[in-house]
Every structure is written in C-alpha cells, then in structure tokens.
Design a protein around this motif. Structure first.
Motif, PDB file in Angstrom:
ATOM      1  N   HIS A  76     -18.133   0.157 -25.899  1.00  0.00           N
ATOM      2  CA  HIS A  76     -16.962   0.902 -25.441  1.00  0.00           C
ATOM      3  C   HIS A  76     -16.455   1.824 -26.543  1.00  0.00           C
ATOM      4  N   ARG A  77     -16.393   1.294 -27.750  1.00  0.00           N
ATOM      5  CA  ARG A  77     -15.856   2.076 -28.870  1.00  0.00           C
ATOM      6  C   ARG A  77     -16.781   3.227 -29.246  1.00  0.00           C
ATOM      7  N   GLU A  78     -18.087   2.969 -29.250  1.00  0.00           N
ATOM      8  CA  GLU A  78     -18.985   4.054 -29.611  1.00  0.00           C
ATOM      9  C   GLU A  78     -19.010   5.137 -28.539  1.00  0.00           C
ATOM     10  N   LEU A  79     -18.850   4.756 -27.277  1.00  0.00           N
ATOM     11  CA  LEU A  79     -18.792   5.755 -26.213  1.00  0.00           C
ATOM     12  C   LEU A  79     -17.531   6.602 -26.337  1.00  0.00           C
ATOM     13  N   TRP A  80     -16.398   5.954 -26.603  1.00  0.00           N
ATOM     14  CA  TRP A  80     -15.151   6.700 -26.737  1.00  0.00           C
ATOM     15  C   TRP A  80     -15.212   7.653 -27.929  1.00  0.00           C
ATOM     16  N   LEU A  81     -15.752   7.210 -29.042  1.00  0.00           N
ATOM     17  CA  LEU A  81     -15.868   8.083 -30.213  1.00  0.00           C
ATOM     18  C   LEU A  81     -16.786   9.268 -29.921  1.00  0.00           C
ATOM     19  N   TYR A  82     -17.871   9.008 -29.191  1.00  0.00           N
ATOM     20  CA  TYR A  82     -18.789  10.093 -28.844  1.00  0.00           C
ATOM     21  C   TYR A  82     -18.102  11.115 -27.932  1.00  0.00           C
ATOM     22  N   ILE A  83     -17.341  10.627 -26.955  1.00  0.00           N
ATOM     23  CA  ILE A  83     -16.630  11.545 -26.053  1.00  0.00           C
ATOM     24  C   ILE A  83     -15.584  12.337 -26.828  1.00  0.00           C
ATOM     25  N   GLN A  84     -14.866  11.673 -27.718  1.00  0.00           N
ATOM     26  CA  GLN A  84     -13.867  12.361 -28.534  1.00  0.00           C
ATOM     27  C   GLN A  84     -14.498  13.463 -29.377  1.00  0.00           C
ATOM     28  N   ASP A  85     -15.680  13.201 -29.895  1.00  0.00           N
ATOM     29  CA  ASP A  85     -16.361  14.182 -30.744  1.00  0.00           C
ATOM     30  C   ASP A  85     -17.005  15.305 -29.942  1.00  0.00           C
ATOM     31  N   ASN A  86     -17.103  15.124 -28.622  1.00  0.00           N
ATOM     32  CA  ASN A  86     -17.801  16.110 -27.781  1.00  0.00           C
ATOM     33  C   ASN A  86     -16.976  16.459 -26.540  1.00  0.00           C
ATOM     34  N   LYS A  87     -15.682  16.638 -26.705  1.00  0.00           N
ATOM     35  CA  LYS A  87     -14.801  16.912 -25.571  1.00  0.00           C
ATOM     36  C   LYS A  87     -15.220  18.162 -24.803  1.00  0.00           C
ATOM     37  N   ASP A  88     -15.644  19.179 -25.527  1.00  0.00           N
ATOM     38  CA  ASP A  88     -16.023  20.432 -24.858  1.00  0.00           C
ATOM     39  C   ASP A  88     -17.263  20.253 -23.988  1.00  0.00           C
ATOM     40  N   LEU A  89     -18.101  19.298 -24.325  1.00  0.00           N
ATOM     41  CA  LEU A  89     -19.290  19.021 -23.530  1.00  0.00           C
ATOM     42  C   LEU A  89     -18.927  18.320 -22.232  1.00  0.00           C
ATOM     43  N   PHE A  90     -17.967  17.398 -22.302  1.00  0.00           N
ATOM     44  CA  PHE A  90     -17.596  16.605 -21.137  1.00  0.00           C
ATOM     45  C   PHE A  90     -16.549  17.298 -20.266  1.00  0.00           C
ATOM     46  N   PHE A  91     -15.527  17.830 -20.883  1.00  0.00           N
ATOM     47  CA  PHE A  91     -14.383  18.362 -20.138  1.00  0.00           C
ATOM     48  C   PHE A  91     -14.327  19.875 -20.308  1.00  0.00           C
ATOM     49  N   LYS A  92     -15.086  20.564 -19.463  1.00  0.00           N
ATOM     50  CA  LYS A  92     -15.284  22.000 -19.599  1.00  0.00           C
ATOM     51  C   LYS A  92     -14.146  22.815 -18.991  1.00  0.00           C
ATOM     52  N   LYS A  93     -13.378  22.170 -18.120  1.00  0.00           N
ATOM     53  CA  LYS A  93     -12.256  22.858 -17.486  1.00  0.00           C
ATOM     54  C   LYS A  93     -10.963  22.504 -18.218  1.00  0.00           C
ATOM     55  N   PRO A  94     -10.001  23.429 -18.254  1.00  0.00           N
ATOM     56  CA  PRO A  94      -8.725  23.092 -18.902  1.00  0.00           C
ATOM     57  C   PRO A  94      -7.964  21.990 -18.173  1.00  0.00           C
ATOM     58  N   ARG A  95      -8.213  21.857 -16.866  1.00  0.00           N
ATOM     59  CA  ARG A  95      -7.558  20.811 -16.083  1.00  0.00           C
ATOM     60  C   ARG A  95      -8.504  20.336 -14.987  1.00  0.00           C
ATOM     61  N   GLU A  96      -8.218  19.153 -14.464  1.00  0.00           N
ATOM     62  CA  GLU A  96      -8.853  18.617 -13.256  1.00  0.00           C
ATOM     63  C   GLU A  96     -10.369  18.503 -13.346  1.00  0.00           C
ATOM     64  N   ASN A  97     -10.876  17.981 -14.457  1.00  0.00           N
ATOM     65  CA  ASN A  97     -12.276  17.586 -14.510  1.00  0.00           C
ATOM     66  C   ASN A  97     -12.408  16.265 -13.757  1.00  0.00           C
ATOM     67  N   ARG A  98     -13.139  16.271 -12.675  1.00  0.00           N
ATOM     68  CA  ARG A  98     -13.264  15.066 -11.855  1.00  0.00           C
ATOM     69  C   ARG A  98     -14.181  14.059 -12.537  1.00  0.00           C
ATOM     70  N   LEU A  99     -13.623  12.900 -12.848  1.00  0.00           N
ATOM     71  CA  LEU A  99     -14.350  11.852 -13.557  1.00  0.00           C
ATOM     72  C   LEU A  99     -14.468  10.626 -12.673  1.00  0.00           C
ATOM     73  N   LEU A 100     -15.705  10.264 -12.316  1.00  0.00           N
ATOM     74  CA  LEU A 100     -15.990   9.053 -11.564  1.00  0.00           C
ATOM     75  C   LEU A 100     -16.394   7.968 -12.556  1.00  0.00           C
ATOM     76  N   HIS A 101     -15.696   6.836 -12.519  1.00  0.00           N
ATOM     77  CA  HIS A 101     -15.902   5.780 -13.506  1.00  0.00           C
ATOM     78  C   HIS A 101     -16.117   4.460 -12.770  1.00  0.00           C
ATOM     79  N   PHE A 102     -17.352   3.964 -12.803  1.00  0.00           N
ATOM     80  CA  PHE A 102     -17.661   2.699 -12.146  1.00  0.00           C
ATOM     81  C   PHE A 102     -17.316   1.519 -13.052  1.00  0.00           C
TER      82      PHE A 102
END
Length: 258
Positions: free
Chosen positions: A69-95
C-alpha cells in the motif's frame, strides 16, 4: 527454543518475539524513526503482519497499511501527472479499497472516486460490483486500482477483460498480484480447491492460485500493454526502513494497446 505442538500458539510466540525485537530496536535506534507515507504518522516501528508467514516491520499500527500500500501511494504521489491528467474529475475505479488509500483518494479534489467491492459490507464502497461483470459502460474510467484482488477470483481472465473494457484509451490500470518468481507458470489446480490446500500451496485459504512469471502474458492476452515498475530500486536503505517498504516491490502499470 522449546518446541510447541500447537500451531496457533507457536504463531503467537513468533509474533510476540518479533514484536519484542522490533520494540528493542526502536528504542535503541532513537534517531531512526519510521514515517508512514499514507497516514503521515511518525512511528517507533511497523508491526509484524502476514497470513501464513509473518513479515517483520510490515503494518502501520495507525492506518494498518502494509508495504504494498505504501509503495503504491508513494509511486502515485511521484507520478501524479501520469495518473491524474485532468485538473478535475479523473474517474478512479478502486476494487476492494484499502482503508488508508480510501482515505487518500476520497479527499483528492481531482478524483471522481468509485470504491467498489463484491462484498456489500466492505468499508467505504459506493456500489457492490462483481469484477467479472462490471456494471459500468465501456471506456468509462481514467484510472483503475486492483491491488491483490485477482488471486481471489476464480475466472481471473474474465475479470481482466472487464477491467480492460471499462478503462479508457488513455487510462492507466494498476493490476498488482502476489507473484512467486520461482514459478514459470501460474499454479492453479482443481484438486487444491479446499481451504487447507489453498493455504498450503497458494499462501492463503481464500486464494485460488499462485501467479507465476506468466502473469504479464495473462494481462497481454486481454489487450493490455504492461510496464513492470520497481518503485524502490533507487531508494537507499534508510528510506526503505523509514517508509516500511520492500526492496523488490513491483507495480504492474497497464494501458490499452493502441
């Protein structure tokens, strides 16, 4: 050490001994604090955790996050522009949303968050969803997180096809599973379909397979392009210890083939 016949008692003894060693280390090494990157708490230590094999320094005692969990969160934090390309309303499905990650994503202004699970009583979900029959339209989501879920799914190939279907053409899916590197082919046998044998061969009673090195091929069969990220390979030992990570952690970043 005295031998114990009772497996449960032995597990508790190992757990207590491990915790005592960690507490001693935390007191001796006062300058070496841990910091959970998910809940941001400064910790003396991480707790042991594991279904069949206890891992030392694994679980945050505050938010209950573990290494992946921690390594995934750190990776997302370091790559926000890769994951969240829109300024708002990036639809995230989380199982099967992990509590710590749920707390993070549910407060992010740029995320339109869809935490789901097949269990209607799972914490924080917005909808009950079967991963093999996802009740959303094609190309609907910008980001999908499915972290250590597929090893529980009997028809995982159908689930992977559904994840591919609902991801949009520029989206990213994180599809992590436990992988046994010594296996060239995934282990899944009908004769192991009892809780005792699944625990013995797959590591947990509720797992239905142990993935091998052919996992990437399974993802590619449904059309995904797969990039295996080693998020901690450039971190020094102090960072690994501080954030409670594993040196050999992997993140499977999947996109639709063009």
């Amino acid at each position: 050490m005295e031998c114990y016949n009772d497996k449960d008692i032995m597990q508790e003894v190992i757990k207590i001994e491990s915790m005592v060693r960690d507490i001693y280390d935390a007191v001796v090494e006062k300058e070496d604090k841990r910091v959970c990157p998910i809940c941001n708490n400064v910790l003396r230590l991480y707790l042991p955790f594991g279904a069949t094999h206890l891992r030392r320094q694994a679980m945050c005692p505050v938010c209950h996050s573990v290494e992946r969990h921690r390594e995934l969160w750190l990776y997302i934090q370091d790559n926000k522009d890769l994951f969240f390309k829109k300024p708002r309303e990036n639809r995230l499905l989380h199982f099967a949303p992990e509590l710590g990650l749920w707390n993070k994503f549910s407060t992010m202004e740029c995320v339109d968050y869809y935490p789901v699970d097949i269990n209607s009583k799972h914490y924080g979900i917005c909808k009950t969803v079967d991963i093999t029959d996802i009740t959303y339209e094609d190309n609907y989501f910008d980001v999908i997180i499915c972290n250590h879920v597929l090893e529980h799914i009997t028809d995982d190939r159908k689930a992977i096809k559904e994840l591919y279907r609902v991801l949009n053409s520029s989206g990213i899916a994180i599809l992590n599973v436990p992988i046994k590197k010594s296996l060239n082919m995934t282990m899944e046998k009908a004769e192991y379909n009892t809780p005792e044998l699944r625990e013995k061969y797959y590591g947990q009673a509720d797992h239905v397979r142990f993935y091998g090195n052919d996992y990437i091929q399974r993802l590619e069969e449904s059309g995904f392009c797969v990039n295996v990220i080693h998020p901690n390979e450039d971190r020094n030992d102090k960072e690994i210890r501080k954030y409670g990570l594993t040196r050999n952690g992997e993140i499977y970043v999947c996109e639709k083939s063009t």
